[in-house]
Design a protein around this motif. Structure first.
Motif, mmCIF file in Angstrom:
data_model
loop_
_atom_site.group_PDB
_atom_site.id
_atom_site.type_symbol
_atom_site.label_atom_id
_atom_site.label_comp_id
_atom_site.label_asym_id
_atom_site.label_seq_id
_atom_site.Cartn_x
_atom_site.Cartn_y
_atom_site.Cartn_z
ATOM 1 N N THR A 97 -49.803 3.213 30.136
ATOM 2 C CA THR A 97 -49.603 2.405 31.346
ATOM 3 C C THR A 97 -50.403 1.109 31.306
ATOM 4 O O THR A 97 -50.572 0.449 32.336
ATOM 5 C CB THR A 97 -49.982 3.209 32.603
ATOM 6 N N GLY A 98 -50.905 0.735 30.119
ATOM 7 C CA GLY A 98 -51.546 -0.560 29.966
ATOM 8 C C GLY A 98 -53.033 -0.601 30.231
ATOM 9 O O GLY A 98 -53.582 -1.680 30.470
ATOM 10 N N TRP A 99 -53.696 0.544 30.202
ATOM 11 C CA TRP A 99 -55.139 0.588 30.434
ATOM 12 C C TRP A 99 -55.841 1.199 29.232
ATOM 13 O O TRP A 99 -55.259 2.024 28.528
ATOM 14 C CB TRP A 99 -55.463 1.403 31.687
ATOM 15 N N VAL A 100 -57.094 0.803 29.020
ATOM 16 C CA VAL A 100 -57.863 1.317 27.899
ATOM 17 C C VAL A 100 -59.256 1.711 28.396
ATOM 18 O O VAL A 100 -59.850 1.022 29.234
ATOM 19 C CB VAL A 100 -57.969 0.261 26.772
ATOM 20 N N PRO A 101 -59.785 2.844 27.922
ATOM 21 C CA PRO A 101 -61.158 3.203 28.283
ATOM 22 C C PRO A 101 -62.150 2.214 27.675
ATOM 23 O O PRO A 101 -61.962 1.732 26.560
ATOM 24 C CB PRO A 101 -61.330 4.604 27.669
ATOM 25 N N VAL A 102 -63.196 1.910 28.420
ATOM 26 C CA VAL A 102 -64.228 0.992 27.939
ATOM 27 C C VAL A 102 -65.498 1.756 27.590
ATOM 28 O O VAL A 102 -66.118 1.513 26.555
ATOM 29 C CB VAL A 102 -64.536 -0.087 28.986
ATOM 30 N N GLY A 103 -65.895 2.672 28.444
ATOM 31 C CA GLY A 103 -67.109 3.418 28.165
ATOM 32 C C GLY A 103 -67.411 4.454 29.229
ATOM 33 O O GLY A 103 -66.875 4.417 30.340
ATOM 34 N N LEU A 104 -68.277 5.373 28.871
ATOM 35 C CA LEU A 104 -68.727 6.415 29.788
ATOM 36 C C LEU A 104 -69.735 5.810 30.753
ATOM 37 O O LEU A 104 -70.664 5.103 30.338
ATOM 38 C CB LEU A 104 -69.365 7.547 28.981
#
Length: 286
Positions: A155-162
Motif C-alpha cells: 500500500t505504499g508504506w515502508v517501515p523505518v525503525g522500531l
C-alpha cells in the motif's frame, strides 16, 4: 555471521504464513538476528519518596521523567534507553552482515537482569529485496508481523525503525489519597492515582513521538501498549505507601515511499459471499 552467510542456508523466527507474506512482497529472509544489552542503573532508581520534601509525604505530587525530585526515575530510564539503543544497534549490525535490508517481526523483551541491572533483548528475522539497488541506507527494524509488513509494502508504506515510549511515574499516597481509598468513602475517584496514570501515559506518548521524529518518519503503527502499577512501602514515612506506574508504548515508525497505492501483480483473488442465499442463487445459475 560471515560463516552463516556463506553457508547458503538461513534461519528465521517467521511462521509459515509470515514467510509466504514476506515473499509475496518481494522480500526473502536471510537469517535470524539478535541483540542484547545489560545496563546497571546504580543507586539512582527512584528509591526516594516522591512526596514533597519536608511535608512528611502529605504534600504529594506525581513525579515523572523530566521533573526533579527524590522519587524521579529519570536515571533509571536513561539506563534503559541506552540498553535499548545498544541492543537494537547490535541487531542491525547482524542484519547488515547478513546482507539484509531490514528486520521484521522483532520481539522485544526487557526487565530486571537476575544478577542486577536492566536487560533489553531484541530478536527478529533479517530480510532483503533481491532486486534492490546497491548502496541502501541502514537496515530498518520493525515489530510488525510478516503479513502486516507485506500489507504496508503493497500500500505504499515502508517501515523505518522500531520506536519505544517509556515513562515511569511515582506518587506518594498522601492524606487525600488515603481518605479516598477508605471503604467508607463509597464510589469516588482517587484523584491522585488518576493523575499518576495519566501523566505516565502522556510521558510515554511524548517519548514515542520524539522517537518517530528522530527517525524522520511520518507516523507509527503501535503494536504494544502496557500499563503496570505497583505499590511499595514509602522509604521516608513509616506505614505509608508509594505507587509506581510504568507506561510502555512499542511500535514501528513508517514512511510513505509511494503516493499511489502499489498495484498487486499477483494472481486474482477469489471472493466468496458469506450470504447463504446469494451462494445458493449462484449455484442455481451455474
Amino acid at each position: 555471521m560471515a560463516a552463516l552467510r556463506s553457508s547458503g542456508t538461513w534461519g528465521s523466527a517467521l511462521t509459515a504464513d509470515e514467510f509466504a507474506a514476506v515473499r509475496s512482497a518481494g522480500f526473502e529472509p536471510v537469517g535470524q538476528v539478535f541483540g542484547a544489552a545489560v545496563y546497571s542503573a546504580g543507586s539512582a532508581s527512584g528509591n526516594g519518596c516522591p512526596g514533597t520534601p519536608g511535608s512528611s509525604g502529605d504534600g504529594s505530587a506525581t513525579q515523572v521523567p523530566g521533573q526533579e525530585g527524590a522519587g524521579s526515575f529519570g536515571p533509571l530510564m536513561q539506563a534503559m534507553g541506552q540498553a535499548r539503543h545498544t541492543a537494537v544497534g547490535r541487531m542491525i549490525t547482524e542484519c547488515a552482515e547478513l546482507g539484509g535490508h531490514g528486520v521484521v517481526g522483532v520481539r522485544v523483551s526487557r526487565g530486571t537482569f537476575p544478577l542486577g541491572g536492566q536487560q533489553f533483548t531484541v530478536i527478529g528475522t533479517a530480510v532483503r529485496a533481491p532486486d534492490a539497488a546497491h548502496g541502501q541506507p541502514a537496515p530498518f527494524t520493525s515489530d510488525v508481523s510478516g503479513q502486516d509488513f507485506a500489507k504496508l509494502i503493497m500500500t505504499g508504506w515502508v517501515p523505518v525503525g522500531l520506536v519505544l515510549g517509556l515513562s515511569i511515574g511515582s506518587r506518594h499516597d498522601d492524606r487525600d489519597t488515603a481518605r479516598q481509598t477508605r471503604w467508607s468513602s463509597g464510589n469516588a475517584e482517587v484523584a491522585g492515582w488518576t493523575d499518576l496514570v495519566s501523566q505516565s501515559r502522556h510521558g510515554a506518548r511524548r517519548q514515542l513521538e520524539s522517537d518517530v521524529k528522530r527517525l524522520g518518519a511520518e507516523g507509527v503503527v503501535i503494536a504494544t501498549m502496557q500499563m503496570r502499577v505497583r505499590q511499595r512501602d514509602c522509604p521516608a514515612a513509616v506505614g505509608r505507601h508509594d505507587h509506581i506506574a510504568e507506561a510502555t508504548l512499542i511500535g514501528t515508525a513508517v514512511a510513505r515511499f509511494s503516493h499511489a497505492e502499489h498495484r498487486h501483480d499477483g494472481p486474482a483473488l477469489a471472493i466468496m459471499s458469506l450470504d447463504p442465499q446469494r451462494r445458493q442463487a449462484a449455484r442455481i445459475r451455474i
